[in-house]
Design an enzyme around this catalytic site. Structure first.
Site, PDB file in Angstrom:
ATOM      1  N   SER A 250       0.838  -1.189   0.000  1.00 61.32           N
ATOM      2  CA  SER A 250       0.000   0.000   0.000  1.00 61.32           C
ATOM      3  C   SER A 250       0.875   1.242   0.000  1.00 61.32           C
ATOM      4  O   SER A 250       2.096   1.147   0.077  1.00 61.32           O
ATOM      5  CB  SER A 250      -0.896   0.001   1.246  1.00 61.32           C
ATOM      6  OG  SER A 250      -0.120   0.368   2.368  1.00 61.32           O
ATOM      7  N   LYS A 251       0.207   2.375  -0.049  1.00 60.86           N
ATOM      8  CA  LYS A 251       0.927   3.654  -0.067  1.00 60.86           C
ATOM      9  C   LYS A 251       1.908   3.781   1.098  1.00 60.86           C
ATOM     10  O   LYS A 251       2.948   4.394   0.984  1.00 60.86           O
ATOM     11  CB  LYS A 251      -0.062   4.813  -0.017  1.00 60.86           C
ATOM     12  CG  LYS A 251      -0.750   5.051  -1.354  1.00 60.86           C
ATOM     13  CD  LYS A 251      -1.067   6.522  -1.557  1.00 60.86           C
ATOM     14  CE  LYS A 251      -1.710   6.760  -2.906  1.00 60.86           C
ATOM     15  NZ  LYS A 251      -3.168   6.796  -2.837  1.00 60.86           N
ATOM     16  N   ARG A 252       1.538   3.148   2.219  1.00 56.19           N
ATOM     17  CA  ARG A 252       2.422   3.234   3.386  1.00 56.19           C
ATOM     18  C   ARG A 252       3.780   2.586   3.146  1.00 56.19           C
ATOM     19  O   ARG A 252       4.739   2.835   3.848  1.00 56.19           O
ATOM     20  CB  ARG A 252       1.760   2.571   4.602  1.00 56.19           C
ATOM     21  CG  ARG A 252       0.879   3.514   5.382  1.00 56.19           C
ATOM     22  CD  ARG A 252       0.196   2.730   6.454  1.00 56.19           C
ATOM     23  NE  ARG A 252      -0.457   1.580   5.794  1.00 56.19           N
ATOM     24  CZ  ARG A 252      -1.740   1.320   5.852  1.00 56.19           C
ATOM     25  NH1 ARG A 252      -2.501   2.035   6.545  1.00 56.19           N
ATOM     26  NH2 ARG A 252      -2.268   0.303   5.216  1.00 56.19           N
ATOM     27  N   ASP A 253       3.845   1.704   2.140  1.00 60.17           N
ATOM     28  CA  ASP A 253       5.120   1.051   1.836  1.00 60.17           C
ATOM     29  C   ASP A 253       6.004   1.924   0.957  1.00 60.17           C
ATOM     30  O   ASP A 253       7.016   1.464   0.455  1.00 60.17           O
ATOM     31  CB  ASP A 253       4.877  -0.300   1.157  1.00 60.17           C
ATOM     32  CG  ASP A 253       4.123  -1.235   2.067  1.00 60.17           C
ATOM     33  OD1 ASP A 253       4.629  -1.484   3.165  1.00 60.17           O
ATOM     34  OD2 ASP A 253       3.026  -1.681   1.697  1.00 60.17           O
ATOM     35  N   GLY A 254       5.612   3.162   0.769  1.00 63.01           N
ATOM     36  CA  GLY A 254       6.434   4.064  -0.044  1.00 63.01           C
ATOM     37  C   GLY A 254       5.914   4.116  -1.462  1.00 63.01           C
ATOM     38  O   GLY A 254       4.715   4.215  -1.666  1.00 63.01           O
TER      39      GLY A 254
END
Ligand code: GLU
Length: 484
Positions: A250-254
């Site tokens: 997801s976006k949280r993974d960069g």
């Protein structure tokens, strides 16, 4: 039957790597079978859809080489068709208007929760009499349209990836809404699962290949195909891309959008190669590095894994570096130029010199965006010396050796692959030291550091721009300072 597949992105964000990887599998499958790859923009979510995302998605697919044969078509331009199909289901008694208010639906769900039941619509308006309908309308209620789902149906299909899959009608949440609330003599905005099926039928899609996160939609969609009198296509649900912890990327993974990978200096051939490996095991003969066209010749779903595919930066970097290492210097220069320009380097440099720099640096690069740092010593007048380089320059005899080199250089410039060795030798002889010490000191002097690309080649490039002698002189000042 001819193969017709599609990618159907929603333009609610930039092209995501998961969507792009689904597009890769569709493209490979279409090309393998000489079929057709269709692009459909699923833009019915008016709140979140944006034209700039559509643009980004199309650019990303094109950049990756995932050319489409038909489309783009836009769902927002096809509303009349969807409404016509909703009407058809109403006319056949396969769908009905339901007048429940939000408060009533909430109360129903609360009651289910209290009894530990899964939330579902209990089909309470499935058999309203005409009088009941009129009464609800008189209250000003606006009905949705619901499609009847038989609780006792088993819905089974042979998935291209997951093989036998089956669902029970009773697990699908009751009769499903296919059109949003509107006046009773109208049909409101049709909903996702319905429009996908209408489009896939209309576009004669033979194989629906999409991410595993859509698997719960498939049984509902199969029932809709049947109700609309259409042949059910084959389905293939591809594994999700996971982060290292095993959760959905997801976006949280960069970085997750294709344009961000582009900005980071990944080349499209490498990125698409890596994405193909995310979930597909190529036959051994193909190896791990291949073009899309070569992969298409071999592609089949037998080799698509069921398990999620972990995104691995190290592997992506390795694949990218392999592409950069073997790229012809002219092509690499085209790709590197923007990075040099952004660093303020390349404004008035001639092309053949830049191509030599590209050839020199190719095997050292993992990503294009590293080039400015890694080639800085070839561009700037005042390179500066690292602490390690300064220490090297201050070693005993180094000043004398570099003096000898500088004198020989003045006599031998322009430097060539032939005469450079004698210039080095002059340094060895003037200080009576080993060649290794001279080479290491020359690296410190000419590049400002103790490691970097091939030294002689770097020197020849500096010499072409008369940057080597001034740099040797700067180094001598450091060396003299050290020995004084
Ligand atoms: N629009 C959906 C998405 O972006 C894809 C729907 C489908 O492939 O059936 O996830």
């Amino acid at each position: 039957m001819s193969v017709r597949v599609r990618i159907a992105p929603s333009p609610t964000g930039k092209l995501h790597i998961g969507t792009a990887r689904t597009a890769v599998f569709n493209w490979l499958f279409a090309r393998h079978h000489g079929g057709t790859f269709v692009l459909r923009i699923e833009d019915t979510d008016l709140e979140r859809s944006r034209p700039e995302y559509t643009e980004n998605i199309m650019q990303g697919l094109s950049w990756l080489g995932l050319s489409w044969d038909e489309g783009p078509s836009y769902q927002t331009q096809r509303l009349a068709l969807y409404q016509q199909k909703v009407q058809l289901l109403l006319d056949q008694g396969l769908a009905y208007r339901a007048y429940d208010t939000p408060a009533e639906l909430d109360a129903m769900r609360e009651a289910q929760k209290a009894q530990n039941q899964a939330p579902r619509y209990d089909n309470r308006h499935r058999n309203l009499t005409p009088e009941q309908e009129v009464a609800y309308q008189a209250e000003g209620r606006q009905p949705v349209v619901r499609f009847k789902i038989d609780d006792n149906r088993e819905i089974a299909w042979k998935d291209l990836v997951r093989d036998a899959v089956s669902w029970q009608g009773r697990d699908l949440g009751g009769d499903m809404v296919i059109a949003r609330a509107a006046e009773a003599d109208q049909i409101g905005a049709p909903l996702y699962n319905f429009v996908v099926v209408v489009d896939d039928i209309d576009m004669q899609i033979s194989h629906v290949i999409r991410g595993e996160d859509h698997i719960g939609n498939t049984p509902k969609q199969i029932l809709l195909y049947e109700a609309l009198g259409a042949t059910v296509p084959q389905f293939g649900h591809t594994p999700l891309i996971l982060n290292q912890a095993g959760a959905k990327l997801s976006k949280r993974d960069g970085v997750t959008s294709i344009s961000d990978f582009e900005a980071m200096g990944y080349v499209p051939e490498a990125l698409v190669n890596y994405m193909t490996l995310l979930g597909w095991s190529p036959p051994e003969a193909l190896g791990e590095l291949f073009t899309l066209a070569d992969a298409a010749k071999q592609f089949d779903f037998e080799r698509v894994n069921r398990a999620g595919a972990k995104f691995d930066w190290d592997k992506l970097n390795w694949v990218n570096s392999q592409y950069l290492h073997q790229m012809p210097p002219a092509q690499l220069t085209d790709l590197l130029l923007p990075y040099w320009q952004a660093a303020g380097y390349a404004a008035d440099l001639d092309r053949s010199w830049l191509e030599q720099v590209s050839a020199l640096i190719a095997t050292d690069l993992v990503r294009l965006d590293e080039v400015a740092t890694k080639t800085r010593y070839l561009f700037v007048a005042d390179v500066g010396f690292t602490a390690a380089a300064q220490a090297q320059l201050q070693l005993e005899n180094v000043g004398t050796a570099l003096e000898g080199v500088a004198v020989a250089l003045e006599a031998n410039s322009p430097l060539s692959a032939e005469n450079v060795q004698s210039v080095i030798q002059a340094g060895v002889e003037s200080a009576k030291v080993k060649k290794g010490l001279v080479m290491k000191s020359l690296r410190a002097a000419l590049t400002g550091d103790l490691q970097g690309p091939d030294l002689v080649q770097s020197w020849l490039l500096l010499n072409q721009r008369q940057m080597d002698l001034p740099r040797l002189k700067q180094a001598l000042a450091v060396a003299a300072g050290g020995t004084a």
